[in-house]
Design a protein around this motif. Structure first.
Motif, PDB file in Angstrom:
ATOM      1  N   LYS A 289       7.086 -14.656  11.160  1.00 30.18           N
ATOM      2  CA  LYS A 289       6.950 -13.716   9.986  1.00 30.18           C
ATOM      3  C   LYS A 289       6.409 -12.537  10.425  1.00 30.18           C
ATOM      4  N   HIS A 290       6.946 -11.722  10.366  1.00 27.95           N
ATOM      5  CA  HIS A 290       6.662 -10.277  10.909  1.00 27.95           C
ATOM      6  C   HIS A 290       5.281  -9.890  10.313  1.00 27.95           C
ATOM      7  N   ARG A 291       4.021  -9.215  10.915  1.00 30.14           N
ATOM      8  CA  ARG A 291       2.867  -9.255  10.500  1.00 30.14           C
ATOM      9  C   ARG A 291       2.241 -10.158   9.692  1.00 30.14           C
ATOM     10  N   GLU A 292       2.783 -11.259   9.937  1.00 31.28           N
ATOM     11  CA  GLU A 292       1.840 -12.545   9.016  1.00 31.28           C
ATOM     12  C   GLU A 292       1.454 -13.411   9.970  1.00 31.28           C
ATOM     13  N   MET A 305       8.466  -2.785  20.201  1.00 32.54           N
ATOM     14  CA  MET A 305       7.466  -3.791  20.778  1.00 32.54           C
ATOM     15  C   MET A 305       6.097  -2.897  21.013  1.00 32.54           C
ATOM     16  N   VAL A 306       6.330  -1.754  21.369  1.00 35.27           N
ATOM     17  CA  VAL A 306       5.195  -0.920  21.725  1.00 35.27           C
ATOM     18  C   VAL A 306       4.588  -0.323  20.540  1.00 35.27           C
ATOM     19  N   GLU A 307       5.351  -0.196  19.494  1.00 35.68           N
ATOM     20  CA  GLU A 307       4.873   0.233  18.445  1.00 35.68           C
ATOM     21  C   GLU A 307       3.952  -1.020  17.721  1.00 35.68           C
ATOM     22  N   ASN A 308       4.609  -2.040  17.891  1.00 30.66           N
ATOM     23  CA  ASN A 308       4.019  -3.373  17.452  1.00 30.66           C
ATOM     24  C   ASN A 308       2.725  -3.500  17.883  1.00 30.66           C
ATOM     25  N   VAL A 309       2.727  -3.534  19.046  1.00 30.98           N
ATOM     26  CA  VAL A 309       1.210  -3.533  19.903  1.00 30.98           C
ATOM     27  C   VAL A 309       0.240  -2.697  19.395  1.00 30.98           C
ATOM     28  N   SER A 314      -4.771  -1.507  16.164  1.00 30.98           N
ATOM     29  CA  SER A 314      -5.137  -0.327  15.671  1.00 30.98           C
ATOM     30  C   SER A 314      -5.833  -0.692  14.163  1.00 30.98           C
ATOM     31  N   ASP A 315      -5.458  -2.131  13.741  1.00 27.09           N
ATOM     32  CA  ASP A 315      -5.768  -2.637  12.711  1.00 27.09           C
ATOM     33  C   ASP A 315      -6.467  -3.944  12.941  1.00 27.09           C
TER      34      ASP A 315
END
Length: 351
Positions: A289-292, A305-309, A314-315
């Protein structure tokens, strides 16, 4: 109930470990289980040249002769080849890889109901021959929706019963406190099959490192590290304790597979509180589950993938949420429940 498994003769892999886990659990449930392995190697049809294929077959046979004791387990029975004379009569006989599917298919009805336990879409040796193995009239069981999708899209077959792999959280769990210093620790499995997407994973790390210069990458695997940059800290064939330590110390586990039947290592990493940044393949279609409980992009999407890392780094709130949910997801995978489902399927065909 008498159950025969037919496995490749030697070697180590996550898929082989899965079969032996079921062997142990079925035996504990009172089943009479035997694992058969052929010394005479199959022709893998790996090369266009028949001569090369025969040489490879001879090499694999000789290797089995000299190394079989190294890989022997308690329930193993090595035979010269899989045939009616060498395999006992049983209620069920289960193929576990595409070459064994042809062997099981040729056995007589006295060997019981014939099954094909499919753990991946194994077309990397010879796609046409492997596809024929899936078309054999064997009762098929798969371990993920992704495999069912592949069989449907490529061969118009299925869907077949799904039995998820379990996970032993008594082994795979957070054992050390996550590091809090500025260094960011990445972890990734090394494998030389192209479908594992290792070059993509390395590219992801290099791009992220430009923004986070203190980031470090560790990798582990069965093979050597000749395909890796020199600055990667590598652990070849580490113990389970060491792997758990690596998972527990890592902030991010990179799972860059282009195709995957399941994906044992990212789930092990999740059980240890590691944030998995991965692709939509294997177990991810069923449990991700994305972001879960993880960060998900499409296979081959390096930029995604880079953006997700970078998003998860950063959060801190997002990272902690994913770590917590990842552990809960892993804890929901129970080997006993998986074995019960497998036994239910076997009994359905027998009854």
């Amino acid at each position: 109930m008498k159950v025969n498994f037919v496995l490749p003769p030697i070697g180590s892999s996550g898929g082989i470990d899965v079969i032996y886990k079921y062997v142990d659990l079925l035996q504990k449930s009172g089943y009479d289980v035997c694992v058969y392995k052929a010394i005479l190697a199959n022709n893998m049809h790996r090369y266009h040249s028949n001569v090369k294929n025969i040489i490879h077959q001879i090499y694999c046979t000789a290797k089995t002769v000299f190394e079989k004791e190294k890989y022997r387990r308690t329930s193993d029975c090595f035979v010269w080849k899989i045939c009616n004379k060498t395999i006992r009569d049983a209620d069920v006989t289960i193929a576990t890889a595409w070459p064994t599917a042809f062997e099981v298919y040729r056995l007589s009805v006295s060997k019981g109901n014939k099954f094909y336990f499919i753990q991946d879409y194994e077309i990397w040796d010879n796609p046409e021959v492997v596809k024929k193995s899936y078309q054999l009239p064997l009762n098929k069981i798969v371990i993920s929706t992704w495999i069912n999708d592949c069989l449907k899209q490529n061969l118009g077959m299925g869907p077949f019963p799904i039995v998820y792999n379990g996970l032993d959280t008594s082994i795979y769990h957070l054992t050390t406190q996550k590091k809090t210093e500025s260094e960011i620790s990445f972890l990734m499995l090394n494998h030389k099959l192209a479908k594992k997407g290792i070059p993509n994973g390395l590219t992801v790390f290099e791009k992220v490192k430009k923004k986070y210069p203190d980031a470090k990458l560790r990798m582990f695997g069965m093979s050597d590290n000749t395909n890796l940059p020199e600055d990667v800290e590598y652990f070849q064939n580490p113990s389970k304790d060491k792997i758990v330590e690596l998972y527990s110390q890592a902030d991010v586990f990179i799972f860059p597979s282009l195709e995957e039947g399941w994906g044992l290592t990212p789930l092990e990493a999740m059980a240890c509180g590691c944030v998995v940044v991965g692709t939509r393949t294997g177990f991810v279609l069923d449990l991700g589950k994305h972001r879960e409980n993880m960060m998900i992009s499409e296979p081959g999407d390096v930029s995604g993938m880079v953006e997700n890392v970078e998003e998860v780094l950063s959060d801190s709130v997002l990272m902690k949420k994913i770590q917590k949910n990842a552990i809960e997801t892993a804890e929901g995978l129970d080997w006993e429940k998986s074995a019960d489902k497998l036994m239910d399927i076997l009994h359905c065909y027998i009854n």
